[in-house]
Design an enzyme around this catalytic site. Structure first.
Site, PDB file in Angstrom:
ATOM      1  N   LYS A  88     -33.340  29.996   5.658  1.00 27.43           N
ATOM      2  CA  LYS A  88     -32.685  28.714   5.964  1.00 27.43           C
ATOM      3  C   LYS A  88     -32.697  28.474   7.476  1.00 27.43           C
ATOM      4  O   LYS A  88     -32.460  29.409   8.259  1.00 27.43           O
ATOM      5  CB  LYS A  88     -31.254  28.762   5.432  1.00 27.43           C
ATOM      6  N   SER A 163     -25.807  23.163   1.146  1.00 26.53           N
ATOM      7  CA  SER A 163     -26.679  22.905   2.271  1.00 26.53           C
ATOM      8  C   SER A 163     -27.965  23.731   2.263  1.00 26.53           C
ATOM      9  O   SER A 163     -28.868  23.488   3.053  1.00 26.53           O
ATOM     10  CB  SER A 163     -25.925  23.174   3.577  1.00 26.53           C
ATOM     11  N   SER A 187     -22.655  26.256  -0.842  1.00 27.41           N
ATOM     12  CA  SER A 187     -23.970  25.895  -0.319  1.00 27.41           C
ATOM     13  C   SER A 187     -25.104  26.823  -0.711  1.00 27.41           C
ATOM     14  O   SER A 187     -26.263  26.503  -0.477  1.00 27.41           O
ATOM     15  CB  SER A 187     -23.913  25.793   1.211  1.00 27.41           C
TER      16      SER A 187
END
Length: 479
Positions: A88, A163, A187
């Site tokens: 990420k 996210s 997330s």
């Protein structure tokens, strides 16, 4: 070297990561071949899905050649030797952008690896690149002004969540074997649920969050974690083993030894399940998935009993005070004089936060004390049920831009739809999401398995048993 010959090159990228590592060790797959297959899948699908913000093809190819050489010499072969993964873009990878989806950090390149990235590289993993996020991670839909919107491989009109949405979509679509996300309010777990993959939210401090942006400090250190995402629970287990362990940069860290339970020990643990928190309804298909998981675990020999925990609403309210109210107070000043750089999704979040009274020292202290009381009460309930089974979210993947849904005659609003994940950020429990079934529209539905702090091994072991019974993973249609 004898090659593994799938029907299509993309089939190679859908092997479990543990199988990739095993085939490499047996010299049936070349690390070079495996990296090239993933790069080809990225080239094919990223224009439609927009999962990667930076692909590090040159370094990945060099790392694959080095892995090939080490394989021939049978030296330095870690448990992930030659396996291509993604990270990420809020986690530091030396030489790659670490922008967290915001114009405030446009072009920012990490100068060093986060400790978890170092551990993954030392285990032999090859970093393909970094994946898309909403701005500063404050959304359950992945979109920002730097790179735009990420689409679900199940339906391009829907989001893979947020996210860690770019990470989830990349793994689900075979563009990455596995990877790392972060989770302050669902997330990791919501994108895993939306995308038909597995994800672990660990106890704060079990996997170091050092090198993550925004920094896990103050109230966010109580909520925010980093954790593995993959297509199988076995892959989560290996990633967890590699990444776990204390680091000085994580103030929640503790030296907790690994302890995997044996199957007989595991089946003595009582599992409590609930399908509704008493406030936010879930779709009928989500309820059906929970009941399917209950029966699957019973068939596997587990003791599973209906149980409605007390204190969930208090946990939801307190999560809101820390994540929404305190989060807005921390982020809003960063945009002073740069309001035009705010993405619509983050602006909406900050507007929600601004509508609430700002914290004073007294209100923040009160919330902190109430949080500790809520945890003590909840953990006392878990003495009888050390494992809980419940929804991951109220709905499957939603269409881009949607902010409310009708479920059985009740309007479920955006922040409320993820309360089933938010509870356990506030309380600090580890939790895994595993795919179990699909909606009538063909969208994945995962269930959430929750354990007591520092007992990730139990949670992952129950998740593996559920996965074995259900066998629900499918390749998404776009891939």
């Amino acid at each position: 070297m004898r090659k593994y010959r799938p029907t299509l090159m993309s089939d190679l990228t859908f092997l479990p990561a543990v199988e990739m590592a095993a085939q490499i060790r047996k010299k049936k797959i070349s690390p070079v071949e495996l990296v090239e297959a993933h790069l080809a899948q990225i080239e094919k699908l990223n224009p439609r899905l927009n999962t990667f913000v930076q692909v590090d093809a040159e370094r990945a190819r060099r790392a694959a050649q080095d892995a090939e050489t080490a394989l021939q010499r049978e030296k330095n072969l870690g448990p992930q030797h030659g396996v291509p993964i993604s990270i990420k873009s809020s986690i530091g990878v030396a030489g790659l952008r670490c922008e967290a989806g915001t114009r405030l950090r446009a072009g920012l390149v990490a100068h060093e690896d986060a400790p978890l990235v170092t551990r993954l590289k030392n285990a032999g993993a090859i970093i393909l690149g970094t994946t898309n996020t909403p701005e500063l991670l404050m959304a359950w839909e992945t979109d920002n002004l730097l790179y735009g919107r990420t689409n679900s491989p199940w339906d391009l009109d829907r989001t893979p969540g947020g996210s860690s949405g770019g990470e989830a979509a990349a793994i689900a679509a075979g563009m990455s074997a596995a990877g790392v996300g972060s989770d302050g309010g669902g997330s990791i777990r919501v994108p895993a649920h939306f995308s038909g993959i597995c994800g672990l939210k660990p106890t704060p401090g079990r996997i170091p969050s050092t090198g993550h942006y925004p920094t896990s400090a103050g109230p966010f250190a109580l909520l925010g974690v980093v954790g593995p995402m993959a297509r199988t629970v076995a892959d989560l287990q290996i990633l967890f083993e590699v990444m776990q362990g204390p680091d000085d940069g994580d103030t929640c860290a503790a030296p907790v030894p690994l302890r995997w339970p044996d199957y007989d020990e595991l089946r003595q643990i009582k599992i409590g399940w609930f399908e509704n928190d008493g406030r936010t309804p879930v779709t009928p298909e989500t309820r059906a998935a929970i009941r399917m998981a209950v029966e699957a675990l019973r068939d596997a020999g587990f003791q599973v009993e209906r149980f409605q925990p007390e204190g969930l609403e208090e946990a939801r309210r307190l999560w809101h005070k820390f994540f929404v109210v305190a989060g807005g107070m921390l982020l809003r000043p960063m945009f002073a004089g740069r309001e035009s750089d705010l993405s619509p999704i983050l602006k909406q979040f900050l507007d929600w936060s601004a509508a609430e009274p700002a914290h004073t020292g007294r209100t923040l202290l009160d919330a902190w004390v109430r949080r500790d009381a809520a945890r003590a009460s909840f953990f006392a309930q878990m003495r009888r049920y050390p494992i809980l089974l419940c929804p991951a979210a109220a709905i499957p993947a939603f269409r881009h831009g949607e902010r409310s849904w009708q479920i059985e005659g009740k309007t479920v609003h955006y922040l409320d739809a993820w309360s089933y994940a938010e509870f356990f950020n506030l309380l600090g429990n580890p939790a895994v999401v595993v795919p179990v079934s699909y909606s009538v529209e063909g969208l994945p539905i995962g269930v959430q398995i929750v354990g007591r702090p520092w007992e990730e091994e139990q949670v992952l072991s129950v998740a593996a048993a559920l996965e074995k019974q259900c066998g629900a993973w499918k390749r998404p249609p776009i891939a």
